[in-house]
Design a protein around this motif. Structure first.
Motif, mmCIF file in Angstrom:
data_model
loop_
_atom_site.group_PDB
_atom_site.id
_atom_site.type_symbol
_atom_site.label_atom_id
_atom_site.label_comp_id
_atom_site.label_asym_id
_atom_site.label_seq_id
_atom_site.Cartn_x
_atom_site.Cartn_y
_atom_site.Cartn_z
ATOM 1 N N GLU A 321 25.682 66.451 70.058
ATOM 2 C CA GLU A 321 26.589 65.905 71.085
ATOM 3 C C GLU A 321 26.496 64.380 71.135
ATOM 4 O O GLU A 321 27.516 63.691 71.241
ATOM 5 N N LEU A 322 25.266 63.872 71.075
ATOM 6 C CA LEU A 322 25.088 62.421 71.105
ATOM 7 C C LEU A 322 25.794 61.760 69.929
ATOM 8 O O LEU A 322 26.468 60.723 70.082
ATOM 9 N N ASN A 323 25.653 62.332 68.752
ATOM 10 C CA ASN A 323 26.295 61.764 67.572
ATOM 11 C C ASN A 323 27.816 61.801 67.693
ATOM 12 O O ASN A 323 28.495 60.844 67.321
ATOM 13 N N LYS A 324 28.334 62.894 68.222
ATOM 14 C CA LYS A 324 29.789 63.002 68.392
ATOM 15 C C LYS A 324 30.298 61.993 69.420
ATOM 16 O O LYS A 324 31.460 61.585 69.374
ATOM 17 N N GLN A 473 32.696 72.041 61.475
ATOM 18 C CA GLN A 473 32.869 71.177 60.317
ATOM 19 C C GLN A 473 32.426 69.753 60.603
ATOM 20 O O GLN A 473 31.846 69.076 59.746
ATOM 21 N N GLU A 474 32.636 69.299 61.833
ATOM 22 C CA GLU A 474 32.223 67.937 62.191
ATOM 23 C C GLU A 474 30.699 67.803 62.149
ATOM 24 O O GLU A 474 30.170 66.795 61.676
ATOM 25 N N ALA A 475 30.001 68.839 62.603
ATOM 26 C CA ALA A 475 28.541 68.821 62.543
ATOM 27 C C ALA A 475 28.063 68.868 61.101
ATOM 28 O O ALA A 475 27.085 68.204 60.739
ATOM 29 N N LYS A 476 28.748 69.647 60.259
ATOM 30 C CA LYS A 476 28.358 69.701 58.849
ATOM 31 C C LYS A 476 28.522 68.342 58.187
ATOM 32 O O LYS A 476 27.671 67.915 57.393
#
Length: 486
Positions: A321-324, A473-476
């Motif tokens: 979540e922090l990265n997003k 996909q965003e996490a990957k």
């Protein structure tokens, strides 16, 4: 000039293929994950796996080309497939040829902290009998420079190693003098709480390019509870030491490591927020190890693997979540596993090395000259078990130490490619061998895999990483950036 043939020319029309070695594990939702010999993976519906092994999967299937690319099947004439598998295998195992890189010097057992989960048999500050001497340091350096590895890292540990800082200076300068002729890639690390780090000490670290590895368990109340010291000011001393170390040694020359205590289990977001607030770019959500005072004070038994996995998953979700939200931050244990899952590189992390990293990745020189296969081996000896003692620098040669029965037996018996149940496990290419843990917990170097907390932790994290990559996909893409930094 002839043109390349069209794509149709490269698609099999016969459907003839052979299977290359792979393993599989069922996941939630009726899917399975397949892993090949070098850890590349693919997701398939269970019915499609059945068609694959029955040699009934047609070349027109949407997953056929992917399985061919992942070296799970090959068609007649695909010689490059075997050559690529061999190349990736050599790449993954190439670090073994370099042998020992990390050399741990336990320069003192004295410590100014009294952490309940401490894995070391610490001694009070005034017991100088538990300090390494110059003679022992010289003998240890003789062994260090016998390593064939071009990269030599010397890490000073304790206790609190700064309580014997003159010996650290002695070792650093002796090693630097020897390295004028040796021309190794020489690095130094001090593992310290920073509570005793004076400006003079930090200036010396700057002048000799010494990296500092410290400890932060979370917000002030949690850190002080986990790491008590006289004055109850452990956190304040850490923050003061951190700020001065960043100013004097360099911002990136200081890292921090946390340990998950029973008091930490419900506070993973608080812990991560503290790391972010203090300017760290990542965290290692580390579980307790069953050694030393962690067992004597019952800290290790205070939470189980399932509780730690819940803690870990909540933490990893929060980090994603922090990265997003635009805050770059890494979870380092995940990153180690992901490197093995998404690349052909083995990061050489001792706990996830196969063969075991004991001795061949890291070796420990204790304050009294005793040599151990790993830091955990030393801790086990402090509990009365000398199974992984390799010798003594005052009594044994390099050859005797690194052909000691305690090392060779551990390597032979824990090689996962020949260990029952590991050989069939889909996660084996990403996992490692931890003979010291299994010996300490179960009385043998293999342990019972269905009961092994080491296995439960590793497979639990690996499965969760797979689930995330399958649905997000965003996490990957984030994970790919972790393992392939710019």
């Amino acid at each position: 000039m002839s043109k390349f043939q069209g794509l149709d020319a490269y698609i099999s029309t016969t459907g003839a293929y052979e299977l290359l070695p792979f393993r599989f594990e069922r996941l939630e939702g009726g899917e399975v994950v397949l892993t090949n010999a070098v850890g590349e993976f693919a997701f398939l519906p269970q019915e499609k796996l059945q068609a694959l092994v029955d040699h009934q999967l047609p070349p027109t299937d949407s997953d056929y080309a992917m399985l061919r690319m992942k070296h799970i099947l090959r068609e007649p004439g695909d010689e490059a497939t075997l050559e690529l598998l061999a190349l990736k295998t050599r790449t993954r195992l190439s670090h073994l040829a370099n042998f020992t890189n990390l050399h741990l010097f336990v320069v003192s057992l004295r410590c100014d902290h009294s952490c309940q989960y401490c894995q070391v048999s610490r001694q009070s500050e005034d017991k100088a009998a538990f300090d390494m001497t110059r003679e022992t340091a010289d003998k240890s350096l003789d062994i260090v420079f016998r390593s064939p590895n071009q990269a030599i890292k010397i890490e000073f540990q304790g206790g609190e190693p700064l309580l014997n800082f003159p010996l650290i200076q002695y070792v650093v300068e002796k090693a630097e003098q020897r390295n004028v002729a040796e021309q190794r890639n020489l690095q130094f690390v001090i593992t310290t709480t920073l509570s005793l780090a004076t400006d003079d000490i930090l200036g010396y670290c700057r002048d000799h390019s010494i990296i500092l590895s410290s400890s932060l368990d979370g917000p002030e109340d949690l850190h002080n509870k986990n790491r008590p010291r006289p004055g109850r000011d452990s956190y304040a001393r850490f923050v003061d030491g951190l700020n001065r170390a960043r100013d004097i040694v360099g911002y990136d020359a200081v890292s921090a490591l946390m340990t998950t205590s029973p008091a930490s289990i419900a506070r993973v977001k608080d812990i991560i927020d503290e790391y972010v607030r203090l300017g760290f770019n990542g965290i290692f959500l580390r579980h307790l190890s069953p050694y030393g005072f962690a067992l004597k004070t019952k800290s290790y038994q205070a939470y189980n693997t399932e509780q730690w996995l819940k803690f870990f998953k909540e933490g990893l979700d929060y980090i994603i979540e922090l990265n997003k939200a635009g805050i770059p931050f890494i979870e380092h244990y995940s990153n180690i596993l992901l490197t093995k899952m998404l690349t052909s590189t083995d990061p050489g992390f001792v706990d996830l090395s196969n063969p075991s990293g004991a001795g061949i990745t890291a070796v420990v020189f204790n304050y009294d000259g005793e040599v151990y296969a790993s830091d955990e081996s030393r801790m086990l000896k402090e509990m009365g078990d000398a199974s992984f003692r390799l010798g003594n620098v005052h009594e044994n040669s390099y050859e005797e130490i690194f052909t000691a029965e305690g090392l060779l037996t551990a390597l032979e018996e824990s090689f996962t490619l020949s260990v029952p149940m590991c050989t069939d496990c889909a996660f084996e290419p990403w996992c490692g061998a931890d003979p010291v843990f299994h010996h300490g917990m179960y009385g043998d170097m293999l342990g019972r895999k269905p009961e092994s907390e080491f296995c439960k932790r590793t497979t639990g994290v690996a499965k969760y990483l797979l689930e995330i990559m399958k649905k997000d996909q965003e996490a990957k893409e984030l994970f790919m950036r972790w393992v392939n930094p710019c």
